[in-house]
Scaffold this motif. Sequence first.
Motif, PDB file in Angstrom:
ATOM      1  N   UNK A 162      40.973  11.852  17.429  1.00 57.12           N
ATOM      2  CA  UNK A 162      41.301  11.247  16.133  1.00 57.12           C
ATOM      3  C   UNK A 162      41.104  12.255  15.003  1.00 57.12           C
ATOM      4  N   UNK A 163      42.131  12.358  14.142  1.00 57.81           N
ATOM      5  CA  UNK A 163      42.020  13.269  13.003  1.00 57.81           C
ATOM      6  C   UNK A 163      41.308  12.626  11.814  1.00 57.81           C
ATOM      7  N   UNK A 164      40.998  11.344  11.910  1.00 59.76           N
ATOM      8  CA  UNK A 164      40.374  10.688  10.761  1.00 59.76           C
ATOM      9  C   UNK A 164      39.032  11.310  10.398  1.00 59.76           C
ATOM     10  N   UNK A 165      38.400  11.967  11.367  1.00 60.16           N
ATOM     11  CA  UNK A 165      37.113  12.607  11.093  1.00 60.16           C
ATOM     12  C   UNK A 165      37.251  14.078  10.734  1.00 60.16           C
ATOM     13  N   UNK A 166      38.472  14.505  10.480  1.00 57.32           N
ATOM     14  CA  UNK A 166      38.699  15.902  10.117  1.00 57.32           C
ATOM     15  C   UNK A 166      37.837  16.283   8.918  1.00 57.32           C
ATOM     16  N   UNK A 167      37.212  17.428   9.027  1.00 56.30           N
ATOM     17  CA  UNK A 167      36.526  17.990   7.866  1.00 56.30           C
ATOM     18  C   UNK A 167      36.463  19.499   8.057  1.00 56.30           C
ATOM     19  N   UNK A 168      36.334  20.194   6.962  1.00 54.21           N
ATOM     20  CA  UNK A 168      36.247  21.641   7.047  1.00 54.21           C
ATOM     21  C   UNK A 168      37.421  22.326   6.397  1.00 54.21           C
ATOM     22  N   UNK A 223      50.165   4.767  -1.325  1.00 51.92           N
ATOM     23  CA  UNK A 223      49.499   5.519  -0.254  1.00 51.92           C
ATOM     24  C   UNK A 223      48.575   4.583   0.520  1.00 51.92           C
ATOM     25  N   UNK A 224      47.847   3.730  -0.205  1.00 49.71           N
ATOM     26  CA  UNK A 224      46.941   2.796   0.479  1.00 49.71           C
ATOM     27  C   UNK A 224      47.729   1.864   1.403  1.00 49.71           C
ATOM     28  N   UNK A 225      48.877   1.442   0.958  1.00 43.88           N
ATOM     29  CA  UNK A 225      49.681   0.540   1.807  1.00 43.88           C
ATOM     30  C   UNK A 225      50.212   1.289   3.037  1.00 43.88           C
ATOM     31  N   UNK A 226      50.631   2.517   2.859  1.00 37.61           N
ATOM     32  CA  UNK A 226      51.076   3.311   4.011  1.00 37.61           C
ATOM     33  C   UNK A 226      49.944   3.464   5.019  1.00 37.61           C
ATOM     34  N   UNK A 227      48.760   3.759   4.523  1.00 36.16           N
ATOM     35  CA  UNK A 227      47.602   3.946   5.416  1.00 36.16           C
ATOM     36  C   UNK A 227      47.273   2.638   6.127  1.00 36.16           C
ATOM     37  N   UNK A 228      47.427   1.528   5.405  1.00 36.14           N
ATOM     38  CA  UNK A 228      47.122   0.219   5.985  1.00 36.14           C
ATOM     39  C   UNK A 228      48.107  -0.130   7.106  1.00 36.14           C
ATOM     40  N   UNK A 229      49.357   0.186   6.898  1.00 34.31           N
ATOM     41  CA  UNK A 229      50.376  -0.258   7.842  1.00 34.31           C
ATOM     42  C   UNK A 229      50.592   0.685   9.007  1.00 34.31           C
ATOM     43  N   UNK A 230      50.282   1.953   8.826  1.00 33.77           N
ATOM     44  CA  UNK A 230      50.590   2.921   9.873  1.00 33.77           C
ATOM     45  C   UNK A 230      49.315   3.627  10.349  1.00 33.77           C
ATOM     46  N   UNK A 231      48.762   3.178  11.487  1.00 30.39           N
ATOM     47  CA  UNK A 231      47.507   3.772  11.967  1.00 30.39           C
ATOM     48  C   UNK A 231      47.655   5.244  12.329  1.00 30.39           C
ATOM     49  N   UNK A 267      48.617   7.493  10.448  1.00 32.43           N
ATOM     50  CA  UNK A 267      48.198   8.324   9.302  1.00 32.43           C
ATOM     51  C   UNK A 267      46.684   8.441   9.315  1.00 32.43           C
ATOM     52  N   UNK A 268      46.214   9.629   9.669  1.00 31.14           N
ATOM     53  CA  UNK A 268      44.772   9.838   9.836  1.00 31.14           C
ATOM     54  C   UNK A 268      44.219  10.818   8.815  1.00 31.14           C
ATOM     55  N   UNK A 309      41.497   1.218   2.328  1.00 31.28           N
ATOM     56  CA  UNK A 309      40.870   0.173   3.135  1.00 31.28           C
ATOM     57  C   UNK A 309      40.119   0.730   4.334  1.00 31.28           C
ATOM     58  N   UNK A 310      40.605   1.855   4.836  1.00 30.71           N
ATOM     59  CA  UNK A 310      39.902   2.431   5.981  1.00 30.71           C
ATOM     60  C   UNK A 310      39.689   3.918   5.732  1.00 30.71           C
ATOM     61  N   UNK A 311      38.746   4.462   6.429  1.00 27.62           N
ATOM     62  CA  UNK A 311      38.390   5.870   6.288  1.00 27.62           C
ATOM     63  C   UNK A 311      39.489   6.748   6.864  1.00 27.62           C
ATOM     64  N   UNK A 312      40.040   7.606   6.047  1.00 30.00           N
ATOM     65  CA  UNK A 312      40.843   8.708   6.556  1.00 30.00           C
ATOM     66  C   UNK A 312      40.308   9.973   5.915  1.00 30.00           C
TER      67      UNK A 312
END
Lengths: 300, 300, 300, 300
Positions: free
Chosen positions: A1-7, A150-158, A160-161, A182-185
């Motif tokens: 999962x790229x949602x935890x990407x950092x650096x 952007x928030x709606x795109x993130x909400x509808x398309x998992x 997008x990480x 709404x969710x962490x990306x």
Amino acid sequence: MLTDTRGVYIVTQTPFAADGATDLASIDTLIDFYSSHGADGFTVLGVAGEAAKLTPAEALAVAGRFIARAGGKPVIVGVSNASVAQLAELTAQVMDLGAAGVMIAPPTGLKTEEELFAYFAGVFARIGDVPTVLQDFPFSTGVWMSVPSICRLVREFPQIQVLKEEDLPSITKITKLRESLDRRIAILTGNNAMFLPLEMGRGIDGPMAGFSHPEMLSGVYRLYTQGKVEEAHALFDSYLPLLSYENQSQWGVAVRKEVLRRRGAIACAAMRQPGPRLTPVDIGEIDLLLRQLQRRLAAA
Amino acid sequence: MLTDTRGVYIVTQTPFAADGATDLASIDTLIDFYSSHGADGFTVLGVAGEAAKLTPAEALAVAGRFIARAGGKPVIVGVSNASVAQLAELTAQVMDLGAAGVMIAPPTGLKTEEELFAYFAGVFARIGDVPTVLQDFPFSTGVWMSVPSICRLVREFPQIQVLKEEDLPSITKITKLRESLDRRIAILTGNNAMFLPLEMGRGIDGPMAGFSHPEMLSGVYRLYTQGKVEEAHALFDSYLPLLSYENQSQWGVAVRKEVLRRRGAIACAAMRQPGPRLTPVDIGEIDLLLRQLQRRLAAA
Amino acid sequence: MLTDTRGVYIVTQTPFAADGATDLASIDTLIDFYSSHGADGFTVLGVAGEAAKLTPAEALAVAGRFIARAGGKPVIVGVSNASVAQLAELTAQVMDLGAAGVMIAPPTGLKTEEELFAYFAGVFARIGDVPTVLQDFPFSTGVWMSVPSICRLVREFPQIQVLKEEDLPSITKITKLRESLDRRIAILTGNNAMFLPLEMGRGIDGPMAGFSHPEMLSGVYRLYTQGKVEEAHALFDSYLPLLSYENQSQWGVAVRKEVLRRRGAIACAAMRQPGPRLTPVDIGEIDLLLRQLQRRLAAA
Amino acid sequence: MLTDTRGVYIVTQTPFAADGATDLASIDTLIDFYSSHGADGFTVLGVAGEAAKLTPAEALAVAGRFIARAGGKPVIVGVSNASVAQLAELTAQVMDLGAAGVMIAPPTGLKTEEELFAYFAGVFARIGDVPTVLQDFPFSTGVWMSVPSICRLVREFPQIQVLKEEDLPSITKITKLRESLDRRIAILTGNNAMFLPLEMGRGIDGPMAGFSHPEMLSGVYRLYTQGKVEEAHALFDSYLPLLSYENQSQWGVAVRKEVLRRRGAIACAAMRQPGPRLTPVDIGEIDLLLRQLQRRLAAA
């Protein structure tokens, strides 16, 4: 999962020989250079990587070489294309080669948020469950996405990480996004890192940017994450005159490639034509800016 | 209340003398001409009315003359302006003079639906409770409003009582709007009435358009509202070659003014500079198109 | 040499199956349909041919099939591409297959006439001595070329042998071009032929346009070249309501494909996604327009 | 004659009270502040001066107050307007009040160089022999002028005595302009002075820019004209982080007004609505950047 990407994600250049052919050997030296200066991952085939000048076969060869040399570090591949068919084809190919994900910006010509959603619905129906970086770069695409969009795109398309945020001002938008999502990306920022320490203060997870001195990007990131805010700013400020000089769109890319060549990262500074070429006056300015940078670093 | 608007609203030309001065006397003959050919109301200071070439004082004088001569028929005044201060000033002035309402298109440069809403919130906070025609004319403004956006604007701002719809295709958008709007507003259509009978079939309340032969607009409207669909189309089709010829943006306005001059509606066909001027070849085409129109009308 | 091009060039649709796959078999029936209705040549992979939705391999297969079936009639292939590398690759491939030439529009994003010339200098340096149609279609590309600019392009690049003119108003621009061009090139016009007989009167060499009834295009062309101006207009005017209906950008293409399907020219009317789909209301309008067309043709 | 213009021209803010009314008294303190920090002249009613939000009467009052307080220093007034009639009216009024000249940018919507020349021919036919600053600011106007086009404008219209150059990269364009211009005109640069010392090296005559710390602009200008290139760069670099922070379009203007308020130059930092408002987070960043600036200046 790229949602935890950092650096620190480096937006890579594409090396060419003087005759305009792709220089795959320089990809190896370039990625080694980036890695030795603190890169945690890479983004290839972006705007600054001259992706739009490649044939599909060249694009695939370049992406493959970067992935092969990255030594397991994640490689994101820019696949934005006016043709969804081409986008989908390249996506399948680079995921097969081991890419960590793809980066997609909405195509020039989308006119309303309704069209924006229809576009991404169509794209994700085609490419399926591929980790995706949504690129918000309106000055390049002409497509402006509001925070609610952007928030709606993130909400509808998992898929997008990660969000690559390079609207301006980025800083106020990052604050609104962090309040509204709404969710962490992960949020990484581009714009050649022109506002990096302030963006860190607003809650990003790192830069996704190119610079001839990636040690600045990694240095600022490390200092900031260690809580050394003033030191992070001071380091950034030392490099800012050169960074601003490289932040002049495609002409700035020509400068960056020249400095990377001087530092041994690539064999040839040429951009593929059509593209800018540096004059002796330009070279003299680069000399001046590098000399002043060395002086500031020595004084610090 | 303009929500019950129906009928034929003529988008008026602004008459100028050969030297570019406004010709207020021709406003009287022009509005009489429109009225005698079936106009139910008027829209002044629109794009085709060369509003952007006027000073604020001229705009007010022109609007005032139209209102004074309209004989009680409703006059809508276009007040769109890059400056909200100027928009508000003109709105207050023309409402004082007896305008039935104002027409507002979002200004060039609005980039997201969030900005769109903020814009109209600011405008209505300034102008207050003024009956408003929302103009959806993206090819002129560069601002594209989706059906959900228009519905939300109508929901939030009770001042919006009429929609002037001139996106393309207009017909499919009208169907979606009629299915989606929460409350009844009037929908009139522009685009020089190029799709008038089809738009009637989709549920509009009439045209808001300019044409050198307003009797076509009123004729099609009357026939259609009497259920004579095929006859409405036949009448429309007779005029379509000339209508299409006038539908060539500002150059088409020059044609329209020339025909209006020939019909005695205005004294001089000149457009204020900068603007197109007709050549002898153009005049020859107008002659041809008018001759063919007469032949078709005689045959029908 | 394409400089002597004259006649009726049909801008072809690309047939797809219901699932979005290219339908190569329908290319054969489609080109036979066009030929039997008076086509003198073909332009494939244009905007109305949904070229931007194809992969490079699909584009090549489609162009090759059209060329193979054209029976020796000239086929122009649209090769416009944001990437000069892709443009050059496709150009070489289709010229090998027997294309008569290529059509190139300047890419979105060119900002000055200096950039325009640099672009074409770069393109022609890459593709060499290939007969080229310069496409002037600013509403699609966002690149506006003045008459002096087009004349300079024609002067400097002998490869430009045809101009496809679809700026608006086209008629006044054609007159200026014919007065200003230093050497003879062919001028064909697009914009779905919305102004065909007037453009013939201004000195063009024929239409380069798509329409569900190509017999109108060839009929108007033949009548006009025989000096039967009024008859040419009368024929054109009979078809104008349907032509105007099809002249609604990509939605109009969906209509055109539906009518071509009804006439047996292609097996399936589907557009590749993303693209418009027709509703029952739309279909009802097509029925009405075709019925009225038949009535007018019967009366004539 | 403005052709000999050199020095530091400050692009002024327009002060407003918290309720959005113009604050004419603050114009006096503001211009005194600028003068005491090295201003040689002023440019009023520019983009950063919120000119587009004013009514014509307000614009005239603001310009007149600046001229009255300037103490004989030259005041250039921005008169760009979508309406040539309004442009001409304001020009005549401010020249009567003692303006040194006007600044004109081509209006959004001009599409070719032919249209560009026709536009300025029309403007100069209206306003006559008024000293004019041509503003080349394509990112704001959407009108891109190449070096050959600017040279031709300068050749044909003697009224153009100064060029305000704010295309990007400005530096390479300045070099080409200095090589190509047929006659001497002054070139001043905008873009918030983001490249001031490099632009000095390319041959400009000074900045025409706004900044909360005009002493940087005048300091860099003085040092550079004294041949102290490295010192000019060092001074500039000290201010660059704050300068870059203010270089964020209209949001940057809000920052600049806040800093000017803190320095006593204006009574209230408010922008007229619609416009950005600063949050506590933004204010915290300003505090940080000012603190770091003081530290760097103390160390130097």
